[in-house]
Design an enzyme around this catalytic site. Structure first.
Site, PDB file in Angstrom:
ATOM      1  N   TYR A 111      33.073  37.728  25.975  1.00 13.08           N
ATOM      2  CA  TYR A 111      33.066  36.677  26.999  1.00 13.08           C
ATOM      3  C   TYR A 111      31.715  35.962  27.004  1.00 13.08           C
ATOM      4  CZ  TYR A 111      32.749  34.649  31.668  1.00 13.08           C
ATOM      5  OH  TYR A 111      32.537  33.787  32.732  1.00 13.08           O
ATOM      6  N   GLU A 127      36.891  33.689  39.958  1.00 11.41           N
ATOM      7  CA  GLU A 127      35.632  33.976  40.651  1.00 11.41           C
ATOM      8  C   GLU A 127      35.908  34.383  42.095  1.00 11.41           C
ATOM      9  OE1 GLU A 127      32.833  34.403  39.365  1.00 11.41           O
ATOM     10  OE2 GLU A 127      32.828  33.293  37.475  1.00 11.41           O
ATOM     11  N   TRP A 153      32.666  41.819  37.634  1.00 11.83           N
ATOM     12  CA  TRP A 153      33.295  40.818  36.777  1.00 11.83           C
ATOM     13  C   TRP A 153      34.061  41.484  35.636  1.00 11.83           C
ATOM     14  CZ3 TRP A 153      35.248  36.371  37.135  1.00 11.83           C
ATOM     15  CH2 TRP A 153      35.497  35.564  36.014  1.00 11.83           C
TER      16      TRP A 153
END
Length: 206
Positions: A33, A55, A63
């Site tokens: 990522y 988010e 995350w």
């Protein structure tokens, strides 16, 4: 096959090793990522909406948890199509709450639906969500020059302004910290540390 001497092999590793932001080394998923998406300027409305929803889902979680659930989110939320999400009824909401692949939080699911409707309203007003969003950095990425991870802020005046305006327009789960994470993800700010190979690739310069 001839095995190179240890010193030569070590030298090759040093020459080919890439230095990354420290957080990117926690897992292969986060590394990929980081290398391919995080901080790269994004202008596609579909991707911007996806990051907005993810988010918000991440609030209070790591995350990495959201990255692991990303494919499940895409399936559950119809590829992050805001027009379809805006029409979700009680049956679909119940199905989402029962889906083990996503974060089964009623407030976050309801917020995603409300945010889809608010997203469409912004698109109608500005022509695209991209045109609206990038106004908060005057249309150009902000290149920071952080040397240590602890220097990277969690919110800025720009994220405060974005958060306030999104909330005024009916968005939820868009506090300033979430908005700054969004800005980092879609390349509105380049917050790779200066020793990271992506900092220069994305336009950072000394």
């Amino acid at each position: 096959m001839v095995t190179p001497p240890p010193a030569e092999a070590a030298g090759q590793r040093i020459m080919t090793a890439r230095v990354r932001c420290a957080w990117a080394e926690r897992s292969p998923l986060e590394r990929d990522y980081h290398d391919c998406e995080w901080g790269a300027p994004e202008h596609d409305d579909g991707k911007l909406f996806e990051f907005l929803i993810l988010e918000g889902a991440q609030a209070g979680l790591s995350w990495s948890t959201i990255l692991r659930k990303r494919d499940a989110y895409r399936a559950a939320f119809d590829g992050f199509d805001p027009e379809r999400i805006a029409r979700y009824d009680a049956h679909k909401r119940a199905a989402l709450l029962a889906d083990p692949g996503i974060v089964r939080n009623r407030l976050k699911i309801e917020a995603a639906i409300d945010n889809a409707r608010a997203f469409l309203a912004i698109r109608d007003q500005f022509g695209s969500f991209d045109a609206y969003l990038w106004r908060f950095v005057d249309g150009r990425p902000r290149h920071n020059a952080w040397r240590h991870p602890h220097e990277v802020p969690v919110r800025t005046a720009e994220s405060d302004a974005l958060s306030k305006d999104l909330q005024r327009r009916g968005f939820r789960f868009v506090g300033s910290v979430i908005c700054y994470a969004l800005m980092q993800a879609v390349g509105m700010v380049n917050d790779h540390t200066v020793d990271c190979f992506r900092w220069a690739e994305l336009g950072g310069h000394r």
